[in-house]
Design a protein around this motif. Structure first.
Motif, PDB file in Angstrom:
ATOM      1  N   ALA A  85      18.588 134.210  43.989  1.00 53.00           N
ATOM      2  CA  ALA A  85      19.461 134.755  45.030  1.00 53.00           C
ATOM      3  C   ALA A  85      18.862 134.533  46.418  1.00 53.00           C
ATOM      4  CB  ALA A  85      19.696 136.247  44.783  1.00 53.00           C
ATOM      5  N   LEU A  86      17.557 134.715  46.542  1.00 54.76           N
ATOM      6  CA  LEU A  86      16.905 134.479  47.840  1.00 54.76           C
ATOM      7  C   LEU A  86      16.962 133.011  48.230  1.00 54.76           C
ATOM      8  CD1 LEU A  86      13.787 136.828  47.488  1.00 54.76           C
ATOM      9  CD2 LEU A  86      15.775 137.159  48.970  1.00 54.76           C
ATOM     10  N   ARG A  87      16.786 132.115  47.247  1.00 52.69           N
ATOM     11  CA  ARG A  87      16.886 130.681  47.536  1.00 52.69           C
ATOM     12  C   ARG A  87      18.286 130.304  48.029  1.00 52.69           C
ATOM     13  NH1 ARG A  87      13.869 127.234  42.697  1.00 52.69           N
ATOM     14  NH2 ARG A  87      11.751 127.358  43.569  1.00 52.69           N
ATOM     15  N   ASN A  88      19.288 130.997  47.494  1.00 51.60           N
ATOM     16  CA  ASN A  88      20.671 130.683  47.839  1.00 51.60           C
ATOM     17  C   ASN A  88      21.255 131.657  48.862  1.00 51.60           C
ATOM     18  OD1 ASN A  88      20.478 128.665  45.924  1.00 51.60           O
ATOM     19  ND2 ASN A  88      21.720 129.719  44.384  1.00 51.60           N
ATOM     20  N   TYR A  89      20.381 132.272  49.671  1.00 48.70           N
ATOM     21  CA  TYR A  89      20.853 133.332  50.555  1.00 48.70           C
ATOM     22  C   TYR A  89      21.921 132.854  51.533  1.00 48.70           C
ATOM     23  CZ  TYR A  89      18.134 131.560  54.539  1.00 48.70           C
ATOM     24  OH  TYR A  89      17.635 130.793  55.560  1.00 48.70           O
ATOM     25  N   SER A  97      15.944 127.444  35.902  1.00 50.57           N
ATOM     26  CA  SER A  97      16.339 128.845  35.735  1.00 50.57           C
ATOM     27  C   SER A  97      15.852 129.730  36.874  1.00 50.57           C
ATOM     28  CB  SER A  97      15.818 129.380  34.403  1.00 50.57           C
ATOM     29  OG  SER A  97      14.403 129.292  34.347  1.00 50.57           O
ATOM     30  N   TRP A  98      14.969 129.205  37.727  1.00 50.10           N
ATOM     31  CA  TRP A  98      14.539 129.954  38.910  1.00 50.10           C
ATOM     32  C   TRP A  98      15.464 129.686  40.106  1.00 50.10           C
ATOM     33  CZ3 TRP A  98      10.794 133.651  38.974  1.00 50.10           C
ATOM     34  CH2 TRP A  98       9.940 133.693  37.870  1.00 50.10           C
ATOM     35  N   ARG A  99      16.455 128.809  39.895  1.00 49.80           N
ATOM     36  CA  ARG A  99      17.406 128.490  40.957  1.00 49.80           C
ATOM     37  C   ARG A  99      18.841 128.832  40.561  1.00 49.80           C
ATOM     38  NH1 ARG A  99      17.082 125.301  45.481  1.00 49.80           N
ATOM     39  NH2 ARG A  99      14.982 124.606  44.910  1.00 49.80           N
ATOM     40  N   LYS A 145      24.732 135.389  44.288  1.00 52.68           N
ATOM     41  CA  LYS A 145      24.315 134.087  44.800  1.00 52.68           C
ATOM     42  C   LYS A 145      23.435 133.343  43.788  1.00 52.68           C
ATOM     43  CE  LYS A 145      24.389 135.660  49.637  1.00 52.68           C
ATOM     44  NZ  LYS A 145      25.397 134.729  50.192  1.00 52.68           N
ATOM     45  N   ALA A 146      22.757 134.086  42.921  1.00 49.88           N
ATOM     46  CA  ALA A 146      21.906 133.454  41.917  1.00 49.88           C
ATOM     47  C   ALA A 146      22.713 132.696  40.874  1.00 49.88           C
ATOM     48  CB  ALA A 146      21.033 134.506  41.222  1.00 49.88           C
ATOM     49  N   ALA A 147      24.015 133.003  40.755  1.00 45.42           N
ATOM     50  CA  ALA A 147      24.870 132.349  39.749  1.00 45.42           C
ATOM     51  C   ALA A 147      25.826 131.341  40.361  1.00 45.42           C
ATOM     52  CB  ALA A 147      25.656 133.406  38.976  1.00 45.42           C
ATOM     53  N   VAL A 148      25.680 131.056  41.648  1.00 51.52           N
ATOM     54  CA  VAL A 148      26.541 130.067  42.299  1.00 51.52           C
ATOM     55  C   VAL A 148      26.001 128.665  42.010  1.00 51.52           C
ATOM     56  CG1 VAL A 148      27.401 129.181  44.496  1.00 51.52           C
ATOM     57  CG2 VAL A 148      27.244 131.657  44.114  1.00 51.52           C
ATOM     58  N   VAL A 149      26.859 127.802  41.485  1.00 51.84           N
ATOM     59  CA  VAL A 149      26.466 126.430  41.154  1.00 51.84           C
ATOM     60  C   VAL A 149      26.666 125.549  42.370  1.00 51.84           C
ATOM     61  CG1 VAL A 149      26.848 124.482  39.605  1.00 51.84           C
ATOM     62  CG2 VAL A 149      27.190 126.827  38.778  1.00 51.84           C
ATOM     63  N   LEU A 185      26.711 145.104  44.466  1.00 45.98           N
ATOM     64  CA  LEU A 185      25.460 144.368  44.679  1.00 45.98           C
ATOM     65  C   LEU A 185      25.722 142.860  44.719  1.00 45.98           C
ATOM     66  CD1 LEU A 185      23.395 146.491  42.122  1.00 45.98           C
ATOM     67  CD2 LEU A 185      23.267 146.662  44.617  1.00 45.98           C
ATOM     68  N   ARG A 186      26.665 142.447  45.528  1.00 46.95           N
ATOM     69  CA  ARG A 186      27.160 141.067  45.511  1.00 46.95           C
ATOM     70  C   ARG A 186      26.120 140.040  45.945  1.00 46.95           C
ATOM     71  NH1 ARG A 186      33.312 141.765  47.979  1.00 46.95           N
ATOM     72  NH2 ARG A 186      34.032 143.282  46.409  1.00 46.95           N
ATOM     73  N   PHE A 187      25.107 140.508  46.664  1.00 48.03           N
ATOM     74  CA  PHE A 187      24.089 139.548  47.101  1.00 48.03           C
ATOM     75  C   PHE A 187      23.508 138.788  45.911  1.00 48.03           C
ATOM     76  CE2 PHE A 187      19.583 138.580  47.679  1.00 48.03           C
ATOM     77  CZ  PHE A 187      19.638 137.700  48.753  1.00 48.03           C
TER      78      PHE A 187
END
Length: 558
Positions: free
Chosen positions: A267-271, A325-327, A309-313, A304-306
């Motif tokens: 999620a932080l990577r895809n903020y 899996s870390w992205r 972002k971890a599941a956005v392709v 907790l929608r932030f």
């Protein structure tokens, strides 16, 4: 992370079959043999284990405050803090046991392994109270001294027991609930009753401990008083192993902490990513099985929608076997983290209740020492008053299970401050400041024990079931441990409050609220403080309970 416009756009991709793992539950039998295992057939072994283990634990711990003060010759404040710190550790260690159970060992082998440590600790504690050189030196009844080595051996034994409980407390209740299949409506209904009778079995063990074992410790000796609980623990282990062929087994799903960290990192990577309005575009495997061993898929929730972002392709994500899996995480992984976060406010409201509850084995005993414990010619051991909390629980569990479970989940009360006010008035009126037993019967403590017993049923049973049901399937031991940490933090809060209150109330040469001679203190002030905190805590619970969103397995009705 790439800064190109195309890399920031969501993209639907095909699911990778390599993410598919084995099913949720491993019955160790063929599916046709499922009816031969689990359900209520397996529960007598688990309930018998819990009853004997709790008999051992409460039989050993109910009177520890008096053992510290009378046998180890510790001051009241020191004994209170030592007991609170040890009790707190007993409820922190389950985090370790739960992690090992969920990640690597499974609940069965975690319970089995930590039970051995538990028995070693109980054996060493028994030796510390019986073997010359290890046991304290007593000049007459309850007038003893202990060397540094003797005290150290005692606490080594106690902390081995604390470690042993760490593998048992979070796993046994979850392991019992695992014996019921969530996909079978009849078994799912039975599982709710299991938690009630699980707690009932706990208190049957506690009843024997608070009555028989406490009396043995006071009137026969601490060697027998600790030795019998050690034997009870051995019987508990025998009960558990006897049911081996009847159990259903759930596979460990790998490190839950690693999975939670992956969601946070992704999620932080895809903020900078914009989450699509169509949540079906978020990444999830296409087949019925979850990527996580031992876990069902979870539906997406809007809170907790932030972390969505971890599941956005992204277009930059690979479409085949090399997904990082870390992205990129599945919706189920994201919902696991959300489930844990949503539990935290409910969890936090249990801390103050645990602080109050912990006084039964702590300051309630100190209060009882300064009251008349005679019943005719029979001298009632102070710690035996805990039997009325247990009787209250045994009474309320069937009522709760049959009548009140749809209505009540939370109830609390606190009456012991009033009793202490009355006791001190008698001390003042008759100038009994240097008298150990004030002429007020110890049985006036019964209402406070009974009220806390009511609160215990409505709070602890509901909490056990709630944390099991709302936990991700592969994190149920960990969430059970999380619920138990309220007791740990309650003990630590109690220790902290005693330290702060003692520091403030003893300034300028004052005796303080909790002196060694309670007749010259103000213990009721401390009880009023807990009562006020309990009222505020109830208000906080009502607020967070109304806002709570329940987890939902994929495919279930909204």
């Amino acid at each position: 992370m790439e800064d190109t416009e195309s890399s920031m756009q969501p993209l639907a991709i095909e699911d990778n079959d390599n993410f598919t793992k084995d099913g949720t539950v491993d019955y160790r039998n063929k599916p046709a043999d499922k009816k031969k295992t689990g359900n209520w057939k397996a529960c007598p072994f688990i309930l018998g284990n819990e009853c004997c283990e709790r008999l051992a634990y409460y039989g050993m711990s109910s009177n520890l405050f008096l053992y510290f003060t009378n046998q180890l010759n510790q001051h009241s404040v020191t004994a209170s803090k030592n007991l609170s710190n040890w009790s707190g550790t007993c409820y922190v260690m389950p985090l370790l046991g739960a992690f090992l159970a969920d990640a690597y060992l499974g609940r069965y082998w975690t319970i089995a392994s930590f039970s051995i440590i538990y028995i070693l600790g109980m054996t060493l504690l028994t030796l510390s109270a019986t073997v010359p050189g290890l046991r304290p030196t007593c000049y007459k009844k309850d007038v003893c001294t202990a060397t540094h080595t003797q005290t150290s051996v005692c606490f080594l034994a106690l902390y081995l027991i604390a470690l042993g409980t760490g593998g048992i407390k979070p796993c046994v209740s979850s392991y019992g609930a695992d014996q019921f299949d969530d996909t079978d409506e009849a078994e799912k209904k039975s599982k709710s009753s299991f938690f009630n009778w699980f707690y009932f079995s706990i208190n049957i063990g506690a009843l024997i401990a608070a009555s028989v074992l406490v009396w043995i410790q006071i009137h026969i000796g601490w060697g027998w008083g600790f030795g019998i609980p050690a034997v009870a623990m051995a019987i508990a282990v025998a009960f558990f192993f006897s049911g081996t062929r009847m159990y259903r087994y759930q596979k460990p799903g790998g490190s839950p902490l690693t999975r939670l960290c992956k969601v946070v990192v992704a999620a932080l990577r895809n903020y900078r990513v914009v989450v699509p309005e169509d949540k079906s575009l978020l990444y999830e495997t296409s087949n019925a099985k979850s990527v996580i061993v031992g876990s069902r898929k979870l539906d997406h929730t809007d809170e907790l929608r932030f972390f969505d972002k971890a599941a956005v392709v992204l277009q930059s994500d690979p479409k085949k076997d090399s997904i990082d899996s870390w992205r990129l995480c599945t919706v189920t992984q994201v919902e696991e983290l959300k489930s844990i976060i949503r539990l935290l406010p409910i969890w936090a409201t249990g801390i103050i209740f645990s602080t109050v509850y912990g006084q039964m084995g702590n300051l309630f005993l100190l209060q009882a020492e300064y009251m008349n414990s005679k019943l005719g010619s029979f001298d009632i051991p102070e710690a035996s008053l805990g039997i009325f909390d247990t009787i209250s629980v045994i009474f309320w569990v069937p009522v709760y299970d049959i009548i009140l479970i749809p209505i009540a989940r939370k109830f609390t009360g606190h009456k012991n401050a009033i009793l202490e006010v009355v006791r001190l008035r008698i001390v003042q009126r008759h100038d009994l400041y240097n008298t150990k037993q004030v002429p007020i019967s110890i049985f006036w403590q019964i209402p406070q024990y009974f009220i806390i017993g009511c609160a215990e049923v409505f709070t602890n049973i509901g909490q056990l079931e709630f944390f099991y049901e709302q936990a991700p399937d592969s994190m149920r031991s960990l969430c059970a441990a999380l619920s138990l940490t309220t007791a740990a933090l309650g003990s630590y809060v109690s220790s902290l409050l005693v330290t702060i209150v003692t520091d403030i109330s003893t300034r300028n040469g004052k005796t303080g609220w909790i002196p060694d001679n309670l007749n010259r203190g103000h213990l009721h002030y401390f009880f009023w403080l807990l009562a006020g905190m309990s009222v505020m805590n109830l208000g906080a619970f009502i607020v967070v309970a109304k806002r709570y969103t329940y987890k939902r397995a994929a495919g279930t009705l909204r």
